[in-house]
Design a protein around this motif. Structure first.
Motif, PDB file in Angstrom:
ATOM      1  N   GLY A 154       0.776  -1.232   0.000  1.00  0.00           N
ATOM      2  CA  GLY A 154       0.000   0.000   0.000  1.00  0.00           C
ATOM      3  C   GLY A 154       0.804   1.277   0.000  1.00  0.00           C
ATOM      4  N   VAL A 155       2.123   1.184  -0.145  1.00  0.00           N
ATOM      5  CA  VAL A 155       2.941   2.405  -0.182  1.00  0.00           C
ATOM      6  C   VAL A 155       2.606   3.196  -1.446  1.00  0.00           C
ATOM      7  N   PRO A 156       2.300   4.491  -1.334  1.00  0.00           N
ATOM      8  CA  PRO A 156       1.923   5.271  -2.516  1.00  0.00           C
ATOM      9  C   PRO A 156       3.118   5.574  -3.414  1.00  0.00           C
ATOM     10  N   ALA A 157       2.808   5.932  -4.638  1.00  0.00           N
ATOM     11  CA  ALA A 157       3.844   6.192  -5.633  1.00  0.00           C
ATOM     12  C   ALA A 157       4.792   7.314  -5.204  1.00  0.00           C
ATOM     13  N   GLY A 158       4.252   8.328  -4.527  1.00  0.00           N
ATOM     14  CA  GLY A 158       5.096   9.444  -4.107  1.00  0.00           C
ATOM     15  C   GLY A 158       6.193   9.026  -3.159  1.00  0.00           C
ATOM     16  N   ARG A 159       5.897   8.097  -2.253  1.00  0.00           N
ATOM     17  CA  ARG A 159       6.919   7.619  -1.325  1.00  0.00           C
ATOM     18  C   ARG A 159       7.942   6.740  -2.038  1.00  0.00           C
ATOM     19  N   ILE A 160       7.498   5.999  -3.035  1.00  0.00           N
ATOM     20  CA  ILE A 160       8.446   5.197  -3.815  1.00  0.00           C
ATOM     21  C   ILE A 160       9.377   6.120  -4.589  1.00  0.00           C
ATOM     22  N   GLU A 161       8.830   7.180  -5.176  1.00  0.00           N
ATOM     23  CA  GLU A 161       9.673   8.128  -5.910  1.00  0.00           C
ATOM     24  C   GLU A 161      10.675   8.801  -4.974  1.00  0.00           C
ATOM     25  N   ALA A 162      10.236   9.179  -3.787  1.00  0.00           N
ATOM     26  CA  ALA A 162      11.150   9.821  -2.840  1.00  0.00           C
ATOM     27  C   ALA A 162      12.290   8.889  -2.463  1.00  0.00           C
ATOM     28  N   ALA A 163      11.975   7.604  -2.253  1.00  0.00           N
ATOM     29  CA  ALA A 163      13.020   6.637  -1.904  1.00  0.00           C
ATOM     30  C   ALA A 163      13.975   6.412  -3.057  1.00  0.00           C
ATOM     31  N   VAL A 164      13.443   6.378  -4.271  1.00  0.00           N
ATOM     32  CA  VAL A 164      14.299   6.204  -5.457  1.00  0.00           C
ATOM     33  C   VAL A 164      15.239   7.396  -5.627  1.00  0.00           C
ATOM     34  N   LEU A 165      14.695   8.598  -5.508  1.00  0.00           N
ATOM     35  CA  LEU A 165      15.538   9.791  -5.646  1.00  0.00           C
ATOM     36  C   LEU A 165      16.599   9.838  -4.551  1.00  0.00           C
ATOM     37  N   HIS A 166      16.225   9.400  -3.354  1.00  0.00           N
ATOM     38  CA  HIS A 166      17.187   9.350  -2.245  1.00  0.00           C
ATOM     39  C   HIS A 166      18.328   8.388  -2.574  1.00  0.00           C
ATOM     40  N   ALA A 167      17.998   7.229  -3.137  1.00  0.00           N
ATOM     41  CA  ALA A 167      19.032   6.246  -3.475  1.00  0.00           C
ATOM     42  C   ALA A 167      19.886   6.700  -4.650  1.00  0.00           C
ATOM     43  N   LEU A 168      19.276   7.361  -5.612  1.00  0.00           N
ATOM     44  CA  LEU A 168      20.025   7.798  -6.793  1.00  0.00           C
ATOM     45  C   LEU A 168      20.989   8.943  -6.478  1.00  0.00           C
ATOM     46  N   GLY A 169      20.661   9.750  -5.509  1.00  0.00           N
ATOM     47  CA  GLY A 169      21.531  10.873  -5.175  1.00  0.00           C
ATOM     48  C   GLY A 169      21.614  11.869  -6.321  1.00  0.00           C
ATOM     49  N   ARG A 170      22.811  12.087  -6.836  1.00  0.00           N
ATOM     50  CA  ARG A 170      22.992  13.050  -7.931  1.00  0.00           C
ATOM     51  C   ARG A 170      22.640  12.465  -9.295  1.00  0.00           C
ATOM     52  N   ARG A 171      22.405  11.170  -9.354  1.00  0.00           N
ATOM     53  CA  ARG A 171      22.021  10.550 -10.626  1.00  0.00           C
ATOM     54  C   ARG A 171      20.540  10.822 -10.899  1.00  0.00           C
ATOM     55  N   ARG A 172      20.149  10.641 -12.153  1.00  0.00           N
ATOM     56  CA  ARG A 172      18.796  11.010 -12.574  1.00  0.00           C
ATOM     57  C   ARG A 172      17.967   9.767 -12.893  1.00  0.00           C
ATOM     58  N   ILE A 173      16.659   9.918 -12.758  1.00  0.00           N
ATOM     59  CA  ILE A 173      15.758   8.809 -13.089  1.00  0.00           C
ATOM     60  C   ILE A 173      15.856   8.461 -14.568  1.00  0.00           C
ATOM     61  N   ASP A 174      16.138   9.452 -15.427  1.00  0.00           N
ATOM     62  CA  ASP A 174      16.204   9.137 -16.858  1.00  0.00           C
ATOM     63  C   ASP A 174      17.464   8.349 -17.237  1.00  0.00           C
ATOM     64  N   GLU A 175      18.323   8.039 -16.248  1.00  0.00           N
ATOM     65  CA  GLU A 175      19.441   7.140 -16.486  1.00  0.00           C
ATOM     66  C   GLU A 175      19.080   5.684 -16.163  1.00  0.00           C
ATOM     67  N   VAL A 176      17.856   5.480 -15.687  1.00  0.00           N
ATOM     68  CA  VAL A 176      17.392   4.144 -15.293  1.00  0.00           C
ATOM     69  C   VAL A 176      16.699   3.479 -16.472  1.00  0.00           C
ATOM     70  N   ARG A 177      17.062   2.228 -16.765  1.00  0.00           N
ATOM     71  CA  ARG A 177      16.422   1.543 -17.882  1.00  0.00           C
ATOM     72  C   ARG A 177      15.306   0.599 -17.453  1.00  0.00           C
ATOM     73  N   GLU A 178      15.324   0.116 -16.200  1.00  0.00           N
ATOM     74  CA  GLU A 178      14.236  -0.738 -15.750  1.00  0.00           C
ATOM     75  C   GLU A 178      14.220  -0.808 -14.231  1.00  0.00           C
TER      76      GLU A 178
END
Length: 252
Positions: A138-162
């Motif tokens: 039940g975790v919402p998409a916004g919290r998943i995005e926040a966790a992803v951005l936290h893990a990526l740091g200075r890297r960008r989501i558009d560098e992710v292929r899957e």
């Protein structure tokens, strides 16, 4: 064009079980050309080619290439074609991968039958990062995005292929919404596949109790990118765990 956006073409009756699984999860119309023995399969496929926006051909790639000979006109209008071998091992995005949604379809087909999605378009294939994601229910998409951005740091989501996850999370609404909003394919692994991978990290008692594995995000990312290296180990934020793997042939 047919009302069903997806056509499933079988070259032999041996593909019936795969086709049934695909139709149950993805919908679509199954074509059985042997029911019309008076016409060659290639001619039958050519006549049906424009009836669907997307195709899954349960066949060898050589057969698919011969059937498509002379049919493709423009990548913006051609139906997408994914080829799935009869053993259900590889789902290959063959035609209209990016513009026609063939790449996304390859991942959806792969998730249904446990195949490896094969994508060769440069837009997707040259991106260097793979995310492994595990989350609470039940975790919402916004919290998943926040966790992803936290893990990526200075890297960008558009560098992710899957994005890769475990089968228990294949239909998690927040994860699906996150992937959809960023145009990221979701790759799903069976728990047995992840359990078979040697574990080298610190096991999670919570994941073992609830999923039956030592961990989710790290093995998912590493299995999805077997030649990659763990760039960011498991990072947790608000019920979401993320690991980042970088393809060693595309170092940033």
């Amino acid at each position: 064009m047919s009302e069903a956006p997806l056509g499933i073409w079988l070259v032999r009756a041996e593909g019936e079980e795969l086709a049934a699984s695909l139709q149950a999860r993805l919908g679509g119309e199954i074509h059985r050309p042997w029911l019309n023995p008076g016409a060659a399969q290639k001619a039958q496929f050519a006549a049906a080619y424009r009836r669907h926006a997307q195709w899954v051909m349960v066949a060898a790639s050589g057969i698919a290439v011969r059937f498509l000979d002379g049919l493709a006109q423009d990548k913006h209008s051609d139906p997408a074609v994914v080829v799935l071998d009869e053993a259900g091992r590889f789902a290959v995005s063959l035609l209209a991968g990016h513009e026609g949604g063939g790449n996304e379809l390859a991942y959806r087909v792969a998730a249904v039958v446990g195949a490896v999605p094969v994508v060769t378009t440069a837009t997707e294939a040259l991106k260097p990062l793979v995310l492994g994601v595990g989350c609470r229910k039940g975790v919402p998409a916004g919290r998943i995005e926040a966790a992803v951005l936290h893990a990526l740091g200075r890297r960008r989501i558009d560098e992710v292929r899957e994005v890769a996850t475990v089968d228990l999370k294949a239909n998690e609404p927040g994860l699906l919404e996150f992937c959809r909003s960023h145009g990221l394919p979701l790759r799903v692994f069976a728990r047995a596949t992840l359990a078979a991978r040697p574990w080298v990290g610190k096991p999670s008692d919570w994941v073992m109790q609830n999923v039956g594995l030592n961990g989710v995000c790290e093995p998912c990312a590493l299995v999805a990118c077997p030649r990659g290296t763990l760039l960011v180990p498991k990072t947790s934020l608000d019920g979401v765990a993320v690991a980042v793997v970088q393809d060693k042939w595309m170092e940033i």
